[in-house]
Scaffold this motif. Structure first.
Motif, PDB file in Angstrom:
ATOM      1  N   SER A 152     -23.431 -40.853   9.100  1.00 34.15           N
ATOM      2  CA  SER A 152     -24.572 -39.948   9.066  1.00 34.15           C
ATOM      3  C   SER A 152     -24.113 -38.494   9.061  1.00 34.15           C
ATOM      4  CB  SER A 152     -25.482 -40.209  10.276  1.00 34.15           C
ATOM      5  OG  SER A 152     -26.564 -39.296  10.293  1.00 34.15           O
ATOM      6  N   ILE A 153     -23.106 -38.188   9.891  1.00 36.48           N
ATOM      7  CA  ILE A 153     -22.582 -36.824   9.930  1.00 36.48           C
ATOM      8  C   ILE A 153     -21.945 -36.453   8.591  1.00 36.48           C
ATOM      9  CG2 ILE A 153     -20.811 -35.368  10.989  1.00 36.48           C
ATOM     10  CD1 ILE A 153     -21.341 -36.878  13.619  1.00 36.48           C
ATOM     11  N   ARG A 209     -22.765 -37.611   5.661  1.00 39.06           N
ATOM     12  CA  ARG A 209     -23.840 -37.350   4.701  1.00 39.06           C
ATOM     13  C   ARG A 209     -24.443 -35.970   4.920  1.00 39.06           C
ATOM     14  NH1 ARG A 209     -25.222 -42.778   5.710  1.00 39.06           N
ATOM     15  NH2 ARG A 209     -26.912 -42.159   7.116  1.00 39.06           N
ATOM     16  N   GLN A 210     -24.653 -35.623   6.199  1.00 46.12           N
ATOM     17  CA  GLN A 210     -25.208 -34.307   6.512  1.00 46.12           C
ATOM     18  C   GLN A 210     -24.268 -33.195   6.066  1.00 46.12           C
ATOM     19  OE1 GLN A 210     -26.159 -34.229  10.670  1.00 46.12           O
ATOM     20  NE2 GLN A 210     -27.567 -35.956  10.548  1.00 46.12           N
ATOM     21  N   GLN A 211     -22.958 -33.392   6.281  1.00 43.91           N
ATOM     22  CA  GLN A 211     -21.989 -32.384   5.866  1.00 43.91           C
ATOM     23  C   GLN A 211     -22.001 -32.216   4.355  1.00 43.91           C
ATOM     24  OE1 GLN A 211     -20.254 -30.394   7.808  1.00 43.91           O
ATOM     25  NE2 GLN A 211     -19.333 -29.360   6.050  1.00 43.91           N
ATOM     26  N   TYR A 212     -22.095 -33.356   3.649  1.00 42.25           N
ATOM     27  CA  TYR A 212     -22.161 -33.277   2.184  1.00 42.25           C
ATOM     28  C   TYR A 212     -23.399 -32.510   1.732  1.00 42.25           C
ATOM     29  CZ  TYR A 212     -22.820 -34.784  -2.637  1.00 42.25           C
ATOM     30  OH  TYR A 212     -23.035 -34.796  -3.994  1.00 42.25           O
ATOM     31  N   GLU A 213     -24.537 -32.792   2.382  1.00 40.74           N
ATOM     32  CA  GLU A 213     -25.773 -32.106   2.024  1.00 40.74           C
ATOM     33  C   GLU A 213     -25.690 -30.615   2.328  1.00 40.74           C
ATOM     34  OE1 GLU A 213     -28.759 -34.207   4.148  1.00 40.74           O
ATOM     35  OE2 GLU A 213     -28.668 -35.994   2.864  1.00 40.74           O
ATOM     36  N   ILE A 214     -25.034 -30.264   3.441  1.00 46.17           N
ATOM     37  CA  ILE A 214     -24.871 -28.849   3.790  1.00 46.17           C
ATOM     38  C   ILE A 214     -24.010 -28.147   2.748  1.00 46.17           C
ATOM     39  CG2 ILE A 214     -23.802 -27.272   5.455  1.00 46.17           C
ATOM     40  CD1 ILE A 214     -24.688 -29.233   7.656  1.00 46.17           C
ATOM     41  N   THR A 217     -25.969 -27.765  -0.388  1.00 45.33           N
ATOM     42  CA  THR A 217     -26.960 -26.703  -0.221  1.00 45.33           C
ATOM     43  C   THR A 217     -26.305 -25.336  -0.295  1.00 45.33           C
ATOM     44  OG1 THR A 217     -28.318 -28.147   1.165  1.00 45.33           O
ATOM     45  CG2 THR A 217     -28.736 -25.777   1.304  1.00 45.33           C
ATOM     46  N   ASP A 222     -31.608 -43.080   7.532  1.00 43.50           N
ATOM     47  CA  ASP A 222     -31.835 -41.643   7.733  1.00 43.50           C
ATOM     48  C   ASP A 222     -33.177 -41.358   8.396  1.00 43.50           C
ATOM     49  OD1 ASP A 222     -29.401 -40.972   6.672  1.00 43.50           O
ATOM     50  OD2 ASP A 222     -30.165 -40.639   4.650  1.00 43.50           O
TER      51      ASP A 222
END
Length: 324
Positions: free
Chosen positions: A82-83, A85-90, A93, A277
């Protein structure tokens, strides 16, 4: 400490107490943790869901704690995923922000960014761009409630480009295979010479012409609010890279969706990710362009295949069994 793994404070305390004193019953655990017996029962239910507590094989009816290295490892793997995925999204972005900042700066020249405020304005501009295209047109066609607007805008653009011998590639959502209107359009598009593929999820509509300009929706959830035409090399390079990546992993129109080593089809993998998610059945259905009933049927089948008694346990089992 383990809240990030999905474990409540009470459940963690009960688990630690059981590791220290495996023979304790509910009453002893309640006294040790200083909670009610009802709270201990709720905590045990939670621990069973997470496979951190299981029935003893030696003493029927007694629960015993799972070895922490065995029981907590899948939860830790899920949290790390999950982290990641969040890092990839950050990072994605951040790249988009930098690209938009460049486009905003270049907009002072009045020819780098053009706002198209209505669906009719977008349609007219696309017809014009189809006539100007020299070699290639790329498109994302989203599903769900946006599909009819997306098709209405795309048809004249695709028709004119294909009639002029331009290479046209489009990516649709897998859900179009079950939708008569979108399926008919995809067949027409392929018969006209277009190249079509599908993926489980498309986040927004996109059109790129000759890899030099891109049309992106002002509001991805509502194409009727118009689009922005961007000529910035930073933005067009980024969206073309995104398109190429999606295209390379998409399923060609007319071919069966690939099944991975776990027997999962692409929509099933995406559904597990969405539910992991925190998406509800309703929001997952909107994202995938499927009905809520179809999502519920898919989830019920996945839960059975994972040998889970609940959705939460299904998510943990999916990570443990390397389905995600």
């Amino acid at each position: 400490m383990f809240r990030s793994l999905g474990l409540s404070t009470t459940a963690e305390a009960v688990y630690r107490a059981m590791l220290a004193e495996p023979t304790w019953g509910v009453a002893e655990l309640a006294r040790s943790v200083e909670v009610s017996t009802r709270q201990v029962h709720d905590a045990l239910d939670e621990l069973i869901e997470l496979a951190l507590v299981r029935e003893s094989g030696d003493i029927p009816g007694r629960l015993r704690p799972t070895n922490p290295e065995v029981g907590l490892a899948p939860l830790l793997a899920r949290a790390r995923a999950s982290i990641a995925r969040q890092q990839y999204e950050i990072e994605a972005t951040q790249a988009a922000v930098e690209a938009l900042a460049e486009a905003h700066s270049d907009n002072r020249q009045r020819d780098r960014l053009v706002r198209l405020p209505t669906l009719d304005a977008v349609r007219d501009r696309l017809e014009h761009l189809a006539a100007l295209a020299g070699s290639e047109c790329l498109s994302f066609i989203p599903g769900g409630p946006r599909k009819l607007d997306a098709i209405a805008v795309s048809r004249p653009f695709h028709r004119r480009a294909l009639e002029h011998g331009i290479t046209v590639r489009a990516v649709y959502q897998d859900s179009f295979r079950n939708d008569p209107e979108t399926l008919a359009y995809a067949r027409w598009f392929s018969e006209m010479g277009g190249e079509a593929r599908t993926v489980p999820l498309i986040h927004f509509q996109l059109t790129v012409v000759d890899r030099r300009l891109a049309l992106l929706p002002i509001d991805p959830a509502d194409p009727r609010k118009g689009a922005v035409e961007i000529h910035s090399p930073g933005v067009t390079t980024a969206v073309c890279a995104l398109f190429d990546q999606v295209w390379s992993s998409a399923t060609p129109f007319g071919s069966a969706a690939p099944v991975d080593d776990n027997g999962l089809e692409p929509p099933e993998r995406e559904l597990l990710r969405l539910l992991g998610d925190g998406h509800t059945d309703e929001s997952a259905a909107r994202r995938l362009g499927l009905s809520v009933r179809t999502i519920q049927r898919m989830m019920s089948d996945l839960t059975d295949r994972l040998g889970a008694a609940s959705r939460f346990q299904a998510g943990a089992n999916a990570v443990r069994q390397h389905w995600l």
